[in-house]
Design an enzyme around this catalytic site. Structure first.
Site, PDB file in Angstrom:
ATOM      1  N   ILE A 124      -9.780 -10.840   1.244  1.00 26.04           N
ATOM      2  CA  ILE A 124      -9.444  -9.910   2.328  1.00 26.04           C
ATOM      3  C   ILE A 124     -10.714  -9.385   2.987  1.00 26.04           C
ATOM      4  CG2 ILE A 124      -8.367  -7.695   2.872  1.00 26.04           C
ATOM      5  CD1 ILE A 124      -6.326  -8.288   0.648  1.00 26.04           C
TER       6      ILE A 124
ATOM      7  N   THR B  90      -7.522   0.078   2.966  1.00 31.23           N
ATOM      8  CA  THR B  90      -6.304  -0.732   2.881  1.00 31.23           C
ATOM      9  C   THR B  90      -6.179  -1.358   1.492  1.00 31.23           C
ATOM     10  OG1 THR B  90      -7.500  -2.640   3.815  1.00 31.23           O
ATOM     11  CG2 THR B  90      -6.252  -1.263   5.359  1.00 31.23           C
ATOM     12  N   SER B  91      -6.881  -0.804   0.508  1.00 30.65           N
ATOM     13  CA  SER B  91      -6.900  -1.389  -0.836  1.00 30.65           C
ATOM     14  C   SER B  91      -6.018  -0.622  -1.805  1.00 30.65           C
ATOM     15  CB  SER B  91      -8.335  -1.462  -1.352  1.00 30.65           C
ATOM     16  OG  SER B  91      -9.078  -2.392  -0.599  1.00 30.65           O
ATOM     17  N   ARG B  92      -6.561   0.420  -2.441  1.00 27.57           N
ATOM     18  CA  ARG B  92      -5.820   1.243  -3.377  1.00 27.57           C
ATOM     19  C   ARG B  92      -6.182   2.703  -3.132  1.00 27.57           C
ATOM     20  NH1 ARG B  92      -2.932  -2.292  -3.573  1.00 27.57           N
ATOM     21  NH2 ARG B  92      -2.197  -3.554  -5.338  1.00 27.57           N
TER      22      ARG B  92
ATOM     23  N   ASP C 200      -3.979   3.012   4.712  1.00 24.99           N
ATOM     24  CA  ASP C 200      -2.719   2.301   4.512  1.00 24.99           C
ATOM     25  C   ASP C 200      -2.235   2.503   3.085  1.00 24.99           C
ATOM     26  OD1 ASP C 200      -0.610   0.552   5.463  1.00 24.99           O
ATOM     27  OD2 ASP C 200      -1.450  -0.988   4.125  1.00 24.99           O
TER      28      ASP C 200
ATOM     29  N   GLN D 177       1.626  -0.969   4.706  1.00 27.53           N
ATOM     30  CA  GLN D 177       2.231  -2.089   5.412  1.00 27.53           C
ATOM     31  C   GLN D 177       1.234  -3.189   5.743  1.00 27.53           C
ATOM     32  OE1 GLN D 177       3.167   0.365   9.154  1.00 27.53           O
ATOM     33  NE2 GLN D 177       2.734  -1.639  10.054  1.00 27.53           N
TER      34      GLN D 177
ATOM     35  N   PHE E 261       0.170  -5.653   4.120  1.00 28.22           N
ATOM     36  CA  PHE E 261       0.620  -6.973   3.668  1.00 28.22           C
ATOM     37  C   PHE E 261       1.810  -7.496   4.471  1.00 28.22           C
ATOM     38  CE2 PHE E 261       3.790  -4.293   1.884  1.00 28.22           C
ATOM     39  CZ  PHE E 261       4.910  -5.085   1.677  1.00 28.22           C
TER      40      PHE E 261
END
Length: 335
Positions: free
Chosen positions: A155, A232-234, A258, A296, A298
């Site tokens: 990613i 956008t990871s964790r 995210d 969202q 993914f």
């Protein structure tokens, strides 16, 4: 094989049914998280399929084992919600989907960057009210800006390729450097250099005990004034309390999320008629320079197809005693 899906939604059912040429029996528990209290629902299943906010600790895994479950399939890349040592002790192989159209999350990362920068979400609302003023909507050129990518796996690399196309300078931090990042013109540096020199910092790494709350007061202090931070990871990579303080002091100029540390009780649910009691999340929503989406990144047609196909292939290989590159217990080393 009978597979029970937890935290399922209609789009999960559609994608897995379409990919099910194995003719497995698929049971979907819609909007029901997996935890010790719900594990008994999987009775009679050979495998369960879990998602990012399901909680697979020893108690949950042991209850699944006692109900006849043999295999654990994650339909995601992250696995911080699974006690892998307990799974191995119980002889329950765990498989994941380490890559699934990485462009999906990378493109969402760019959507957050561009929306925050050019404030298209605010402009959209203004125009609908016949307000065509540009005051307060000033952005900056991405071309020539320095972007720090923390994590250059699939990613992170997909994000780097897109950012390179915008003319950005790329800095990267990763314990396992990748030659493609260097070929893109990226430069690997230490974390302090990323913090000190980046106009935009984007997180693309798994959550581990070592990087829990890596974005904390010390990290934020090292960053440029007005920096943009994207995650956008964790969620737990970020100390939310520290980030709120940095927003209030204007040290942090933009924040795009995210994911969120306490998202399990929020994301993937319709809470429009509920009162949200998470004060820190509510505080984040008050800032005009914060943009939050509900995990969202993914969520594309291609990614859902890849996730379903890989998950079912993982379980097929386990059921046939075939080698499976996506099994996670190897991360623990030799027993």
């Amino acid at each position: 094989m009978r597979i029970s899906f937890f935290s399922a939604h209609p789009y999960d059912e559609a994608s897995f049914q379409a990919a099910n040429h194995y003719q497995y029996e698929l049971i979907f528990f819609n909007d029901t998280p997996l935890n010790p209290a719900t594990a008994s629902m999987a009775a009679g299943s050979d495998a369960i399929c879990a998602f990012v906010n399901d909680h697979l600790d020893y108690e949950c895994l042991n209850r699944l084992k006692n109900k006849g479950v043999k295999w654990i399939a994650l339909r995601c890349a992250g696995f911080n919600n699974v006690d892998l040592a307990a799974a191995r002790a119980l002889n329950m192989p765990v498989v994941s989907v380490p890559t699934y159209t990485p462009e999906a999350v990378a493109e969402h990362t760019l959507a957050l960057i561009l929306t925050l920068n050019r404030q298209t979400h605010r402009a959209f609302n203004r125009v609908r009210e016949n307000n065509f003023s540009l005051n307060g909507l000033l952005g900056f050129n991405l071309h020539g800006r320095t972007v720090g990518l923390i994590g250059t796996g699939q990613i992170g690399l997909a994000s780097a390729r897109i950012l390179k196309g915008f003319g950005c300078h790329l800095l990267g931090y990763d314990p396992c450097p990748h030659h493609e990042f260097l070929e893109l013109g990226g430069q690997y540096v230490d974390l302090s250099t990323v913090y000190q020199n980046s106009d935009i910092i984007s997180l693309h790494c798994p959550l581990t005990p070592e990087n829990y709350h890596m974005i904390n007061v010390d990290a934020l202090t090292q960053m440029k004034d007005g920096v943009m931070l994207i995650n956008t990871s964790r969620g737990a990579l970020i100390d939310t309390t520290a980030v709120i303080a940095a927003l209030k002091s204007r040290k942090l100029g933009y924040l795009g999320l995210d994911v969120y540390e306490q998202e399990a009780q929020l994301f993937f649910h319709d809470l429009s008629e509920e009162i949200i009691t998470d004060d820190e999340f509510q505080r984040l929503l008050t800032f005009p320079n914060v943009l939050i989406t509900g995990h969202q990144g993914f969520f594309t047609q291609e990614a859902l197809k890849d996730i379903a196909q890989t998950t079912l292939e993982n379980l097929f290989r386990l059921s046939q005693d075939l080698p499976c590159d996506n099994e996670l217990t190897h991360l623990l080393g030799e027993p």
